[in-house]
Enzyme design. Structure first.
Site: not given
Length: 311
Positions: A91, A127, A142
């Site tokens: 991530c 994250h 994202d």
């Protein structure tokens, strides 16, 4: 008051980045600062879609490298993800480099931290997401959560609007309190995903609008790449979205590699390839994802918990 400058890429670097994304030449724009809100949002959606399909969510460095260290430096990310065949990252790597891309193109954005839900509870900050301002609205973008992550920008809208995911799945944002908070008045943005209409929405992660600094991610990155309690250090994952459809421009599925590799189209498993040895997985990384690991990298997994051992 001094502000910390954020890195940007040159036009030459952007062109190579666009090549990596397989972004058609007519679709390439280098400055959105004067674009209309509608055009900017459309371009942001195109960039996110191509990023998800071209750059995998993967943690191979933690298993196939001598150092097992993840760098978030802009130059190191560019070398690994843009200049290397097939590679991506987890991530913070994918969202960090995507944020640099967006900033280089004139988007207004900052990054924020998120808590991923495991079982019934949300864990600590581990994250990273980007919050992009277009016109009067902010959108969460994202590119580093994997198969169930958002596939297009989601507006921070408290009406809990449901958006399409990979059909028949859907997704939404909710503004609410979470399990674990002792303050009943606390509210966070919660990203939720639903497999299909026969299932309920499931909470994936939550985040605030507080800007996180590079030093915050250094701490988060150290934990997620070294702790034996984290899934990333125990198991290998490599996944990317698949584009198709009538116009060949929609995300229609995902290919996921772990101890085997599966192709899922519109929520249904269409193909599965079993691994009987580590060589089988290395071959799939090459043939499916275009990732060619060096002899040294291949050697580094031997004897570890994540190695596939012949029965």
């Amino acid at each position: 008051m001094q502000t910390q400058e954020r890195p940007v890429y040159t036009k030459v670097q952007l062109d190579r980045y666009f090549d990596r994304l397989k972004l058609p030449t007519p679709s390439r724009k280098y400055d959105v600062s004067s674009a209309s809100a509608e055009d900017a949002l459309e371009y942001l959606s195109v960039l996110q879609k191509h990023h998800l399909a071209a750059i995998p969510f993967e943690n191979l460095t933690l298993h196939y490298s001598p150092h097992r260290q993840i760098s978030l430096r802009s130059d190191e990310l560019y070398k690994k993800i843009v200049e290397s065949d097939g590679r991506g990252g987890y991530c913070m790597e994918n969202s960090c480099i995507f944020g640099i891309l967006l900033r280089s193109l004139g988007f207004q954005l900052y990054s924020a931290g998120a808590r991923v839900k495991e079982g019934e509870v949300f864990n600590g900050w581990n994250h990273m997401i980007n919050l992009v301002k277009i016109g009067e609205h902010r959108y969460v973008v994202d590119v580093g959560f994997g198969p169930n992550g958002p596939i297009h920008p989601l507006k921070l809208d408290r009406s809990s609007t449901v958006s399409n995911h990979i059909s028949p799945a859907s997704m939404r944002l909710q503004w609410k309190n979470i399990v674990g908070n002792t303050n009943p008045d606390q509210r966070l943005w919660v990203y939720e995903h639903k497999i299909n209409d026969k299932h309920d929405f499931e909470e994936m992660y939550c985040f605030t609008e507080l800007e996180f600094l590079p030093s915050d991610y250094e701490i988060m990155n150290y934990y997620t790449s070294t702790s034996l309690k984290v899934l990333f250090t125990q198991k290998i994952v490599c996944a990317k979205m698949l584009i198709g459809g009538p116009e060949n421009d929609q995300i229609i599925g995902v290919v996921i590699l772990q101890n085997d590799v599966k192709w899922r189209i519109h929520g249904e498993k269409k193909r599965e390839q079993k691994f009987e040895s580590e060589e089988d997985r290395l071959k799939a990384l090459d043939e499916v994802f275009g990732i060619k690991l060096s002899p040294v990298e291949r050697e580094c997994i031997k004897g570890t918990v994540s190695e596939i051992k012949k029965q």
